[in-house]
Design a protein around this motif. Structure first.
Motif, PDB file in Angstrom:
ATOM      1  N   THR A 103      -1.152 -18.357  -0.501  1.00  8.76           N
ATOM      2  CA  THR A 103      -0.162 -17.341  -0.140  1.00  8.76           C
ATOM      3  C   THR A 103       0.171 -16.520  -1.378  1.00  8.76           C
ATOM      4  OG1 THR A 103       0.789 -18.829   1.513  1.00  8.76           O
ATOM      5  CG2 THR A 103       2.127 -16.939   0.862  1.00  8.76           C
ATOM      6  N   LEU A 104       0.180 -15.197  -1.195  1.00  7.92           N
ATOM      7  CA  LEU A 104       0.534 -14.265  -2.265  1.00  7.92           C
ATOM      8  C   LEU A 104       1.810 -13.529  -1.890  1.00  7.92           C
ATOM      9  CD1 LEU A 104      -2.943 -12.607  -2.957  1.00  7.92           C
ATOM     10  CD2 LEU A 104      -1.961 -14.641  -4.012  1.00  7.92           C
ATOM     11  N   ASP A 105       2.642 -13.267  -2.893  1.00 12.03           N
ATOM     12  CA  ASP A 105       3.879 -12.516  -2.707  1.00 12.03           C
ATOM     13  C   ASP A 105       3.605 -11.054  -3.047  1.00 12.03           C
ATOM     14  OD1 ASP A 105       6.387 -11.412  -2.629  1.00 12.03           O
ATOM     15  OD2 ASP A 105       7.163 -12.559  -4.335  1.00 12.03           O
ATOM     16  N   LEU A 106       3.212 -10.269  -2.053  1.00 11.00           N
ATOM     17  CA  LEU A 106       2.860  -8.872  -2.289  1.00 11.00           C
ATOM     18  C   LEU A 106       4.039  -8.036  -2.762  1.00 11.00           C
ATOM     19  CD1 LEU A 106       0.471  -8.156   0.703  1.00 11.00           C
ATOM     20  CD2 LEU A 106      -0.125  -8.633  -1.672  1.00 11.00           C
ATOM     21  N   SER A 107       5.261  -8.491  -2.503  1.00 12.55           N
ATOM     22  CA  SER A 107       6.410  -7.721  -2.975  1.00 12.55           C
ATOM     23  C   SER A 107       6.486  -7.712  -4.501  1.00 12.55           C
ATOM     24  CB  SER A 107       7.713  -8.243  -2.368  1.00 12.55           C
ATOM     25  OG  SER A 107       8.002  -9.539  -2.854  1.00 12.55           O
ATOM     26  N   GLY A 108       5.759  -8.620  -5.153  1.00 13.92           N
ATOM     27  CA  GLY A 108       5.728  -8.672  -6.606  1.00 13.92           C
ATOM     28  C   GLY A 108       4.499  -8.002  -7.200  1.00 13.92           C
ATOM     29  N   ILE A 109       3.807  -7.181  -6.411  1.00 15.66           N
ATOM     30  CA  ILE A 109       2.593  -6.522  -6.892  1.00 15.66           C
ATOM     31  C   ILE A 109       2.903  -5.672  -8.119  1.00 15.66           C
ATOM     32  CG2 ILE A 109       2.756  -4.428  -5.478  1.00 15.66           C
ATOM     33  CD1 ILE A 109      -0.266  -4.828  -4.861  1.00 15.66           C
ATOM     34  N   ALA A 110       2.019  -5.725  -9.112  1.00 17.87           N
ATOM     35  CA  ALA A 110       2.232  -4.971 -10.350  1.00 17.87           C
ATOM     36  C   ALA A 110       0.906  -4.350 -10.785  1.00 17.87           C
ATOM     37  CB  ALA A 110       2.768  -5.883 -11.445  1.00 17.87           C
ATOM     38  N   THR A 111       0.883  -3.025 -10.862  1.00 14.02           N
ATOM     39  CA  THR A 111      -0.323  -2.314 -11.295  1.00 14.02           C
ATOM     40  C   THR A 111      -0.157  -1.685 -12.675  1.00 14.02           C
ATOM     41  OG1 THR A 111       0.358  -0.204 -10.315  1.00 14.02           O
ATOM     42  CG2 THR A 111      -0.895  -1.739  -8.899  1.00 14.02           C
ATOM     43  N   GLY A 112       1.019  -1.817 -13.254  1.00 10.20           N
ATOM     44  CA  GLY A 112       1.277  -1.187 -14.537  1.00 10.20           C
ATOM     45  C   GLY A 112       1.794   0.231 -14.413  1.00 10.20           C
ATOM     46  N   ILE A 113       1.866   0.741 -13.179  1.00 11.27           N
ATOM     47  CA  ILE A 113       2.387   2.081 -12.929  1.00 11.27           C
ATOM     48  C   ILE A 113       3.466   1.944 -11.846  1.00 11.27           C
ATOM     49  CG2 ILE A 113       1.852   4.428 -12.159  1.00 11.27           C
ATOM     50  CD1 ILE A 113      -0.997   3.960 -13.240  1.00 11.27           C
ATOM     51  N   PRO A 114       4.737   1.959 -12.247  1.00 11.63           N
ATOM     52  CA  PRO A 114       5.826   1.717 -11.286  1.00 11.63           C
ATOM     53  C   PRO A 114       5.787   2.623 -10.054  1.00 11.63           C
ATOM     54  CG  PRO A 114       6.670   1.637 -13.519  1.00 11.63           C
ATOM     55  CD  PRO A 114       5.248   2.120 -13.616  1.00 11.63           C
ATOM     56  N   LYS A 115       5.431   3.901 -10.209  1.00 11.71           N
ATOM     57  CA  LYS A 115       5.371   4.796  -9.050  1.00 11.71           C
ATOM     58  C   LYS A 115       4.303   4.317  -8.061  1.00 11.71           C
ATOM     59  CE  LYS A 115       4.817   9.576  -7.503  1.00 11.71           C
ATOM     60  NZ  LYS A 115       4.533   9.125  -6.189  1.00 11.71           N
ATOM     61  N   ARG A 116       3.154   3.899  -8.567  1.00 13.84           N
ATOM     62  CA  ARG A 116       2.093   3.375  -7.685  1.00 13.84           C
ATOM     63  C   ARG A 116       2.580   2.124  -6.971  1.00 13.84           C
ATOM     64  NH1 ARG A 116      -2.747   1.634 -10.852  1.00 13.84           N
ATOM     65  NH2 ARG A 116      -3.244   3.823 -10.972  1.00 13.84           N
ATOM     66  N   ASP A 117       3.271   1.238  -7.690  1.00 10.00           N
ATOM     67  CA  ASP A 117       3.781   0.022  -7.073  1.00 10.00           C
ATOM     68  C   ASP A 117       4.740   0.347  -5.927  1.00 10.00           C
ATOM     69  OD1 ASP A 117       2.309  -1.195  -9.059  1.00 10.00           O
ATOM     70  OD2 ASP A 117       4.051  -1.814 -10.238  1.00 10.00           O
ATOM     71  N   LEU A 118       5.597   1.359  -6.118  1.00  9.00           N
ATOM     72  CA  LEU A 118       6.488   1.789  -5.040  1.00  9.00           C
ATOM     73  C   LEU A 118       5.714   2.389  -3.872  1.00  9.00           C
ATOM     74  CD1 LEU A 118       9.497   3.363  -6.986  1.00  9.00           C
ATOM     75  CD2 LEU A 118       9.515   1.310  -5.540  1.00  9.00           C
ATOM     76  N   ASP A 119       4.696   3.195  -4.165  1.00 17.20           N
ATOM     77  CA  ASP A 119       3.879   3.788  -3.104  1.00 17.20           C
ATOM     78  C   ASP A 119       3.219   2.707  -2.248  1.00 17.20           C
ATOM     79  OD1 ASP A 119       4.515   6.362  -3.844  1.00 17.20           O
ATOM     80  OD2 ASP A 119       2.644   6.706  -4.942  1.00 17.20           O
ATOM     81  N   LEU A 120       2.794   1.611  -2.865  1.00 21.22           N
ATOM     82  CA  LEU A 120       2.126   0.540  -2.118  1.00 21.22           C
ATOM     83  C   LEU A 120       3.043  -0.111  -1.093  1.00 21.22           C
ATOM     84  CD1 LEU A 120       0.073  -1.092  -5.000  1.00 21.22           C
ATOM     85  CD2 LEU A 120      -0.819   0.204  -3.045  1.00 21.22           C
ATOM     86  N   ARG A 121       4.351   0.036  -1.260  1.00 19.98           N
ATOM     87  CA  ARG A 121       5.318  -0.539  -0.329  1.00 19.98           C
ATOM     88  C   ARG A 121       5.353   0.190   1.003  1.00 19.98           C
ATOM     89  NH1 ARG A 121       8.257  -4.211  -2.834  1.00 19.98           N
ATOM     90  NH2 ARG A 121       9.646  -4.425  -1.077  1.00 19.98           N
ATOM     91  N   ARG A 122       4.887   1.445   1.043  1.00 20.77           N
ATOM     92  CA  ARG A 122       5.010   2.292   2.233  1.00 20.77           C
ATOM     93  C   ARG A 122       4.304   1.690   3.455  1.00 20.77           C
ATOM     94  NH1 ARG A 122       2.877   7.957   0.388  1.00 20.77           N
ATOM     95  NH2 ARG A 122       1.074   6.653   0.625  1.00 20.77           N
ATOM     96  N   PRO A 123       4.815   2.026   4.649  1.00 21.49           N
ATOM     97  CA  PRO A 123       4.209   1.512   5.885  1.00 21.49           C
ATOM     98  C   PRO A 123       2.725   1.844   6.035  1.00 21.49           C
ATOM     99  CG  PRO A 123       6.370   2.406   6.353  1.00 21.49           C
ATOM    100  CD  PRO A 123       6.053   2.761   4.916  1.00 21.49           C
ATOM    101  N   GLY A 124       2.272   2.992   5.558  1.00 30.28           N
ATOM    102  CA  GLY A 124       0.861   3.347   5.688  1.00 30.28           C
ATOM    103  C   GLY A 124      -0.055   2.582   4.760  1.00 30.28           C
ATOM    104  N   LEU A 125       0.541   1.950   3.764  1.00 30.41           N
ATOM    105  CA  LEU A 125      -0.270   1.155   2.834  1.00 30.41           C
ATOM    106  C   LEU A 125       0.007  -0.331   3.090  1.00 30.41           C
ATOM    107  CD1 LEU A 125      -0.139   3.444  -0.314  1.00 30.41           C
ATOM    108  CD2 LEU A 125      -1.982   3.175   1.348  1.00 30.41           C
TER     109      LEU A 125
END
Length: 164
Positions: A57-79
């Protein structure tokens, strides 16, 4: 030595303090890298050394790409739709021994969608490494491929210990 000969029968648990999940995916013509916290992981070995089960099991809410804006974008319903589906789970349905360890097939559940995923699991000095290539479209993640590549390469590296 193959993984079949290196693990004693029984259940093995991931040491979560020494376990990582990482991914690589195309992003705007470059490679984006990231990490995701692992919250659970186990393998079960049969008396004959066969791999009977793999779960993680992975906690996707803790995803980190090193770019905070990208991390926020990944939260969107389309992603990844992380507000509704913050975890990703994998449960193996079959495994077969191969030279380097096991080829494992199972169900990956993410975004409320289940998709079949096949990868390779190896063990070296009680460190399990699982690698797989996921077609993001199988999970309903629709985005132009020039924005986000079709294939997501996933690696989970887990220090494991025998459970009582």
């Amino acid at each position: 030595m193959t993984a079949v000969r290196t693990l004693a029968p029984g259940r093995w648990q991931a040491d979560l303090d020494r376990t990582t999940a990482s991914f690589t995916v195309g992003n705007l013509g470059r490679k984006a890298h990231g990490t995701v916290p692992v919250t659970a992981g186990s393998v079960e070995i049969g008396p004959d050394g066969s791999l009977l089960g793999v779960r993680g099991t992975l906690d996707l809410s803790g995803i980190a790409t090193g770019i905070p804006k990208r991390d926020l974008d990944l939260r969107r319903p389309g992603l990844l739709d992380l507000d509704r589906h913050p975890t990703m789970r994998f449960t193996a349905s079959s495994a077969r021994a191969v030279d380097e360890g096991w080829e494992v097939t199972g169900t990956l559940t993410c975004r409320g969608t289940a998709a079949e995923l096949t990868g390779v699991v190896t063990v070296d000095d009680l460190v399990l490494t699982a690698t797989a290539r996921l077609d993001r479209r199988a999970l309903g993640i629709r985005a132009p491929s020039f924005l986000i590549g079709r294939w997501v390469d996933i690696t989970v590296t887990a220090a494991i210990r025998h459970s009582a």
